[in-house]
Design a protein around this motif. Structure first.
Motif, mmCIF file in Angstrom:
data_model
loop_
_atom_site.group_PDB
_atom_site.id
_atom_site.type_symbol
_atom_site.label_atom_id
_atom_site.label_comp_id
_atom_site.label_asym_id
_atom_site.label_seq_id
_atom_site.Cartn_x
_atom_site.Cartn_y
_atom_site.Cartn_z
ATOM 1 N N HIS A 65 5.362 50.103 51.113
ATOM 2 C CA HIS A 65 6.020 48.926 51.687
ATOM 3 C C HIS A 65 7.387 48.748 51.033
ATOM 4 O O HIS A 65 7.476 48.282 49.904
ATOM 5 N N HIS A 79 11.785 47.837 51.947
ATOM 6 C CA HIS A 79 12.880 47.487 52.863
ATOM 7 C C HIS A 79 14.062 48.297 52.357
ATOM 8 O O HIS A 79 14.769 47.869 51.447
ATOM 9 N N LYS A 125 4.998 45.953 62.969
ATOM 10 C CA LYS A 125 4.978 44.938 61.904
ATOM 11 C C LYS A 125 5.047 43.544 62.516
ATOM 12 O O LYS A 125 5.991 43.219 63.220
ATOM 13 N N HIS A 141 0.285 42.483 52.132
ATOM 14 C CA HIS A 141 0.259 41.469 51.064
ATOM 15 C C HIS A 141 -1.157 41.007 50.721
ATOM 16 O O HIS A 141 -1.597 41.202 49.606
ATOM 17 N N ASP A 165 7.373 46.496 47.978
ATOM 18 C CA ASP A 165 8.157 45.542 48.760
ATOM 19 C C ASP A 165 9.605 45.503 48.254
ATOM 20 O O ASP A 165 10.252 44.469 48.306
#
Ligand SMILES: [Zn+2]
Length: 478
Positions: free
Chosen positions: A53, A55, A250, A330, A392
């Motif tokens: 995960h 970005h 997502k 999460h 994340d």
């Protein structure tokens, strides 16, 4: 290339030679001492690491920025900028720092301090709470505030500058992404799941075509792009090219813990009786279900962002109703009765253990009395759930060793472990950060270390000697 004199992590340490052919491990044999190939001199080999995960564009952007959060004064922050600029390449873009907290400084942010530090290059420092931006004269001119007396913008004008700082030309961002991918490979990473909120197919096709070949990438598709993806016939698991794979749909069903928008069964302390006192459900079932169904019917499997226990329960209900598996991102707070449903429904728990250490104090306050079910990674594992661990990034660093260490130790630095009963074993944590094993027939995505990771108490910062992707070195070439 024959990979010589390796010891397989978790083995008795016998020396072996590994032969990758066409990206796959074709043979593993006792070391012969033949001079062909590459000699790893008895180092240890493990499966390459995945971050499930990230970005990535935001992470790449962040890597170009200077962390000034430790500055104790405006003068010190300016000095940090001056030092960094000595080695920072002239990119034709503003030099950006972030994280300053001036409330307790003995002096004040002033345009002249940054002028001395930055000279002609525009310099912008974003405050830790992102409500202020401190600029030098060149940056004030660039952003339409020439002649501003202090250089410190707050609220709306600051947000406008921050937004422009985050808007970088594709070619520049691609270059930064290549550097960030190389840095990830240097940590032993062979693959990422990129959940950047973007039309990632084009972004990564372009980057890979331009030579960014350090990582495998599975890319997420957001709801606003679902029809476009279906029209193109994209299906989860399909290969776009040798490195790029179509990832999940997502969907974001609630908010976050820090903003008290994670959707919970119980009210947040101090918010009792108020509007949204239990958080915010951004995709109620009547919206979540049709989106999941639409994606699933087209072969695009959903992953649902759910942080609060009620959001997680509803996401699991939705998977049960549609009768498909997928992932939940999460899964930070879970009702006891929902733990076993992950395995029952074939829903992977995509968790970020390092967040538990960032958020432990906030969780102790906002989820008081229920933190035994927060970041309950051990409970999930015991209930049979499949874990996929990630960072994340940029929330946590894109470094699976950090992620693994957080899951194994539940502490960072000198503090007591937080809910140590939720620690998991090193082998389980590594399994949740890898997708292969070191065995014949497996993909030749490998990480080589001086010591056996399975023999290390705390793998944070573990040095990586070499990384191989499909049998080729992505890090550690001489
Ligand atoms: Zn995320």
């Amino acid at each position: 290339m024959l990979l010589r004199n390796l010891r397989i992590s978790g083995s008795d340490g016998a020396l072996v030679d590994i032969l990758p052919v066409n990206g796959v491990i074709a043979s593993i044999a006792p070391a012969t001492g033949r001079p062909a190939g590459r000699d790893f001199e008895g180092r240890w080999v493990s499966p390459g690491l995945w971050d499930n995960h990230v970005h990535f564009s935001q992470w790449a952007l962040m890597q170009q920025r200077l962390d000034v959060s430790t500055a104790g004064s405006a003068r010190e922050a300016a000095a940090m900028v001056a030092r960094a600029l000595e080695t920072a390449p002239a990119e034709g873009t503003p030099f950006v720092g972030y994280g300053f907290r001036d409330a307790l400084w003995p002096d004040v942010p002033d345009v002249r301090l940054l002028d001395e530090a930055g000279g002609e290059r525009p310099v912008a420092l974003v405050s830790g709470d992102i409500h202020a931006v401190w600029l030098n004269s060149a940056a004030l001119s660039l952003f339409g505030h020439a002649g501003h007396p202090t250089g410190l913008l707050v609220e709306e004008p600051a947000f406008a500058v921050t937004k422009r700082l985050g808007t970088v030309a594709d070619d520049v961002l691609d270059r930064w992404a290549a550097q960030a991918a190389q840095a990830a490979a240097a940590r032993g990473v062979v693959g990422i799941v990129d959940l950047e909120m973007d039309w990632n197919l084009d972004t990564w096709s372009r980057r890979i075509a331009a030579g960014n070949r350090s990582l495998r990438v599975e890319f997420g598709i957001y709801a606003q792009h679902l029809e476009r993806a279906i029209a193109l016939g994209l299906r989860t698991g399909d290969r776009v090219n040798d490195l790029l794979t179509v990832g999940p749909l997502k969907l974001i069903s609630d908010g976050s813990l820090n903003t008290r928008t994670a959707y919970c069964f119980d009210e947040y302390p101090g918010r009792e009786g108020q509007e949204n006192s239990r958080g915010l459900l951004t995709l109620p079932p009547e919206q979540l279900l049709p989106l999941m169904r639409r994606g699933a019917e087209a072969g695009i499997l959903p992953t649902v962002h759910a942080i609060g226990d009620h959001a997680n329960a509803l996401a699991l209900d939705a998977f049960a109703e549609i009768g498909i598996g997928g992932r939940i991102e999460h899964a930070q707070l879970l009702a006891e009765r929902d733990l076993a449903r992950f395995a029952e429904l074939g829903v992977v728990a995509s968790v970020q253990p390092d967040h538990a250490l960032d958020d432990r104090d906030v969780a102790d306050r906002l989820w008081a009395g229920r933190t035994d079910r927060a970041f309950a990674i051990r409970s999930l594992l015991d209930a049979g759930a499949t874990l996929a661990m990630g960072s994340d990034a940029p929330v946590s660093p894109l470094d699976p060793w950090t992620t693994v260490a957080a899951a194994v130790t539940r502490n960072r630095g000198v503090r007591e472990p937080w809910h140590p009963e939720q620690r998991i074993g090193l082998a389980d944590a590594l399994a949740a950060s890898t997708r292969s094993t070191v065995a014949v027939g497996q993909v030749a995505d490998l990480v080589v270390t001086d010591v056996d990771p399975l023999g290390v108490d705390d793998v944070r910062g573990l040095p990586v000697a070499a990384t191989l992707l499909a049998g080729g070195l992505t890090h550690g070439a001489e």
